[in-house]
Scaffold this active site. Structure first.
Site, PDB file in Angstrom:
ATOM      1  N   GLY A  61     -10.953 -11.558  -6.766  1.00  0.00           N
ATOM      2  CA  GLY A  61     -11.465 -12.362  -5.654  1.00  0.00           C
ATOM      3  C   GLY A  61     -11.849 -13.749  -6.113  1.00  0.00           C
ATOM      4  O   GLY A  61     -11.941 -14.010  -7.318  1.00  0.00           O
ATOM      5  N   CYS A  88     -10.140  -8.253 -12.669  1.00  0.00           N
ATOM      6  CA  CYS A  88     -10.618  -9.647 -12.622  1.00  0.00           C
ATOM      7  C   CYS A  88     -12.068  -9.694 -12.126  1.00  0.00           C
ATOM      8  O   CYS A  88     -12.964  -9.241 -12.818  1.00  0.00           O
ATOM      9  CB  CYS A  88      -9.667 -10.483 -11.759  1.00  0.00           C
ATOM     10  N   TYR A  89     -12.320 -10.227 -10.923  1.00  0.00           N
ATOM     11  CA  TYR A  89     -13.696 -10.236 -10.405  1.00  0.00           C
ATOM     12  C   TYR A  89     -14.251  -8.815 -10.381  1.00  0.00           C
ATOM     13  O   TYR A  89     -15.438  -8.592 -10.664  1.00  0.00           O
ATOM     14  CB  TYR A  89     -13.721 -10.838  -9.006  1.00  0.00           C
ATOM     15  N   HIS A 199      -4.279  -9.352 -13.831  1.00  0.00           N
ATOM     16  CA  HIS A 199      -3.820  -8.718 -12.592  1.00  0.00           C
ATOM     17  C   HIS A 199      -2.603  -7.832 -12.870  1.00  0.00           C
ATOM     18  O   HIS A 199      -1.492  -8.336 -13.027  1.00  0.00           O
ATOM     19  CB  HIS A 199      -3.458  -9.783 -11.553  1.00  0.00           C
ATOM     20  N   GLU A 201      -1.198  -5.856 -10.750  1.00  0.00           N
ATOM     21  CA  GLU A 201      -0.437  -5.631  -9.522  1.00  0.00           C
ATOM     22  C   GLU A 201       0.681  -6.637  -9.279  1.00  0.00           C
ATOM     23  O   GLU A 201       1.582  -6.393  -8.464  1.00  0.00           O
ATOM     24  CB  GLU A 201      -1.381  -5.609  -8.300  1.00  0.00           C
ATOM     25  N   SER A 253      12.789  -3.638  19.547  1.00  0.00           N
ATOM     26  CA  SER A 253      13.098  -5.053  19.368  1.00  0.00           C
ATOM     27  C   SER A 253      14.476  -5.277  18.778  1.00  0.00           C
ATOM     28  O   SER A 253      14.989  -6.390  18.789  1.00  0.00           O
ATOM     29  CB  SER A 253      12.058  -5.694  18.438  1.00  0.00           C
ATOM     30  N   GLY A 254      15.062  -4.223  18.208  1.00  0.00           N
ATOM     31  CA  GLY A 254      16.311  -4.385  17.480  1.00  0.00           C
ATOM     32  C   GLY A 254      16.114  -4.331  15.975  1.00  0.00           C
ATOM     33  O   GLY A 254      17.071  -4.343  15.230  1.00  0.00           O
ATOM     34  N   GLY A 255      14.853  -4.275  15.533  1.00  0.00           N
ATOM     35  CA  GLY A 255      14.548  -4.229  14.109  1.00  0.00           C
ATOM     36  C   GLY A 255      14.244  -2.822  13.635  1.00  0.00           C
ATOM     37  O   GLY A 255      14.087  -1.884  14.427  1.00  0.00           O
ATOM     38  N   VAL A 256      14.110  -2.654  12.329  1.00  0.00           N
ATOM     39  CA  VAL A 256      13.895  -1.337  11.746  1.00  0.00           C
ATOM     40  C   VAL A 256      12.513  -0.780  12.102  1.00  0.00           C
ATOM     41  O   VAL A 256      12.354   0.435  12.296  1.00  0.00           O
ATOM     42  CB  VAL A 256      14.081  -1.378  10.208  1.00  0.00           C
ATOM     43  N   ASP A 257      11.504  -1.627  12.232  1.00  0.00           N
ATOM     44  CA  ASP A 257      10.140  -1.143  12.470  1.00  0.00           C
ATOM     45  C   ASP A 257      10.026  -0.407  13.801  1.00  0.00           C
ATOM     46  O   ASP A 257       9.545   0.722  13.872  1.00  0.00           O
ATOM     47  CB  ASP A 257       9.143  -2.307  12.424  1.00  0.00           C
ATOM     48  N   SER A 258      10.454  -1.066  14.882  1.00  0.00           N
ATOM     49  CA  SER A 258      10.347  -0.420  16.188  1.00  0.00           C
ATOM     50  C   SER A 258      11.266   0.788  16.271  1.00  0.00           C
ATOM     51  O   SER A 258      10.952   1.779  16.930  1.00  0.00           O
ATOM     52  CB  SER A 258      10.657  -1.411  17.315  1.00  0.00           C
ATOM     53  N   LYS A 404       6.697  -2.246   4.537  1.00  0.00           N
ATOM     54  CA  LYS A 404       8.101  -2.247   4.932  1.00  0.00           C
ATOM     55  C   LYS A 404       8.936  -1.250   4.125  1.00  0.00           C
ATOM     56  O   LYS A 404       9.776  -0.542   4.679  1.00  0.00           O
ATOM     57  CB  LYS A 404       8.672  -3.660   4.785  1.00  0.00           C
TER      58      LYS A 404
END
Length: 548
Positions: A61, A88-89, A199, A201, A253-258, A404
């Site tokens: 942070g 870190c912090y 870090h 990550e 929507s046409g995307g993978v998520d929906s 994602k």
């Protein structure tokens, strides 16, 4: 039915720009993780019956432990007997709260690449050395630390970003690693308390994921049980409990998520679901036809397709502010759904729920209350902050806590065609936020043709899957050009292509000059309104992936 408790690592968010990456890295190891505000107490976490907490991570942070009002950690967490990794912090905070001392940043600072060197005798104490077990010297390590020794030390390249440093250890801790300028880079206690001054990550720490794996599996004793099959089972059961016998409308929507959201809801409640695709006039070329073909004919899920181009473009006329565009589109989506739900109700019964493909990064970028108080809203996503305050639906968001890559794994498991699974993300507002400035049908048609050329050439070059996102942007700039010995005054189009793993950060893609040349040539030759092409070489941050 009571949902099975799941093993979890809790990440306390102290405001680092990459806090979310910690959660994502843990999930990549098939261990569930949640990111919570730094102020969260152990009692609050233990009240979550669905979680079997195996350990904690304190993120980095921007604060110093000496700042007025600097965030702290519930002492009960540090004394819980469960493993804790401070980054870190988080390391400085843990050391200070357990009785150590932190040197203020008037000393030597470290920002950027560094090399940690593990102490020669560290392996002798297995209880503390577990965090490094199985790691080998990295071929990327620097050599300038070489000095005569009978023991070849383990050196690892890492990414530092700190001013303050721990200079006195709490009781029971020992130093495991140092850097050239920092004598306390890694600390550990036999009971599983670990501190990293770097870090792990970020991708700039090449073996960071291996260190995180050691924390998860060697110290926290986690199982790799957070798998797509497990996510599907839990999500389906949760949807059934939330929805009951009510009907659900799902926005496609046409995307993978929906699409994945729709498949999960359909698996949970079957014919209680009706999908709806609203053509706003801001879709990519062929979008509507593909949605209908996939859902009606391939997946056999009920679908209603609505042509609302005139309605949306009328609302967006003369609007130039990106936030207003998002708000207008978000509200208009809901109004269309509400009106269509009334029609469907007369045939099939009342629809009480709206399902949509909201992802974790959408939530993070739209609001701060989910995690650290220090987080800032970047922009409103139409399916999060863009929703109107008043609406008749209750929301079903089966992907709200997923990244994602997790969504794609689930999509493959559910049988979604690979072409859908690996499609680049498409924003909910569609091309409306890729036409900079005011929106007209003419501009959208220009952009549709341009965007198709960009994607066609990227696919031909075989680099589509290597990219996180690629698209064209129609700018409000016009420039002078020469075509056929005549003067032109045409549109400037920008091409954007990025590489990313999580969409929280992204780097501009180093496309070959030959590929860029083909894209440029086709754009100016095939789309007569375009006479100049530029390539966006800005990373995220400082920019966002989308231009608006």
């Amino acid at each position: 039915m009571q949902l099975e408790r799941r093993q979890a690592i809790i990440v306390l968010d102290y405001g680092s720009q990459v806090s979310r990456l910690i959660t994502r890295r843990i999930r990549e190891c098939h261990v569930y993780s949640e990111l919570v505000p730094a102020s969260t107490t152990l009692a609050e976490l233990q009240a979550k019956d669905h979680l079997d907490i195996k350990g904690f991570i304190l993120s980095g942070g921007p604060s110093s432990v000496y700042d007025e009002g600097a965030p702290s950690c519930d002492p009960a967490i540090l004394h819980s007997g469960l493993p804790v990794l401070g980054i870190c912090y988080g390391m400085q905070l843990m050391a200070q709260q357990l009785g150590g001392h932190v040197e203020p940043k008037h000393g030597t600072r470290e920002y950027g690449p560094a090399t940690i060197e593990v102490m020669a005798d560290a392996e002798q104490d297995y209880a503390t050395y577990r965090i490094f077990e199985g790691l080998k010297p990295s071929p990327e390590q620097t050599t300038h630390l070489d000095r005569p020794t009978q023991h070849t030390p383990l050196r690892l390249p890492v990414w530092m970003s700190h001013g303050d440093s721990v200079d006195q250890l709490p009781e029971g801790f020992k130093i495991l690693a140092t850097t050239e300028s920092n004598p306390v880079a890694v600390i550990a206690h036999p009971k599983g308390l670990i501190g990293f001054q770097f870090h792990p990550e970020v991708t700039h720490t090449p073996q960071g994921k291996e260190l995180i794996k050691n924390f998860l599996f060697r110290i926290c004793d986690c199982e790799a049980s957070w798998t797509p099959e497990k996510v599907i089972d839990e999500t389906v059961e949760r949807i059934r409990q939330q929805v009951g016998k009510e009907r659900v409308l799902c926005a496609l929507s046409g995307g993978v998520d929906s699409a994945v959201a729709a498949l999960l809801v359909h698996k949970a409640i079957g014919d209680q679901l009706t999908c709806m695709f609203v053509d706003t006039g801001c879709m990519r070329e062929g979008e509507g036809e593909q949605v209908v073909e996939t859902f009606r004919n391939h997946l056999h899920i009920p679908l209603v397709a609505i042509d609302a181009e005139d309605r949306f473009l009328g609302k967006l006329a003369s609007v130039t502010d990106p936030e207003r565009k998002r708000k207008i589109i978000g509200e208009e989506f809901i109004r269309v759904f509400e009106e269509e739900a009334v029609k469907l109700a007369t045939e099939q019964g009342k629809i009480g729920f709206l399902a949509q493909g909201t992802l974790y990064p959408d939530v993070i970028e739209s609001t701060s209350h989910d995690t650290a108080n220090t987080a800032k809203r970047i922009k409103t996503h139409h399916n999060v902050g863009g929703l109107p305050e008043e609406m008749v639906f209750k929301l079903v968001e089966p992907l709200r806590m997923l990244f994602k890559d997790e969504v794609r794994e689930i999509g493959l498991e559910l049988g979604l065609p690979e072409e859908w699974v690996w499609r680049h993300p498409f924003p909910g507002p569609g091309l409306a936020i890729r036409v900079i400035g005011d929106i007209t049908k003419e501009k959208l048609d220009i952009l549709r043709k341009a965007d198709k050329i960009v994607i066609d050439e990227i696919r031909r070059a075989g680099v589509y899957r290597e990219l996180g996102q690629a698209f064209a942007v129609l700018t409000p700039i016009q420039s002078v050009g020469v075509m056929g010995d005549g003067r032109t005054y045409g549109n400037l189009v920008a091409v954007r292509a990025v590489t990313t793993g999580d969409f929280m950060t992204a780097d501009w893609a180093r496309l070959s000059p030959e590929l860029l040349a083909r894209i440029s040539n086709r754009l100016v030759n095939e789309v007569h309104e375009i006479n100049r092409v530029v390539y966006d070489i800005t990373s995220k941050p400082p920019a966002t992936i989308e231009w608006e």
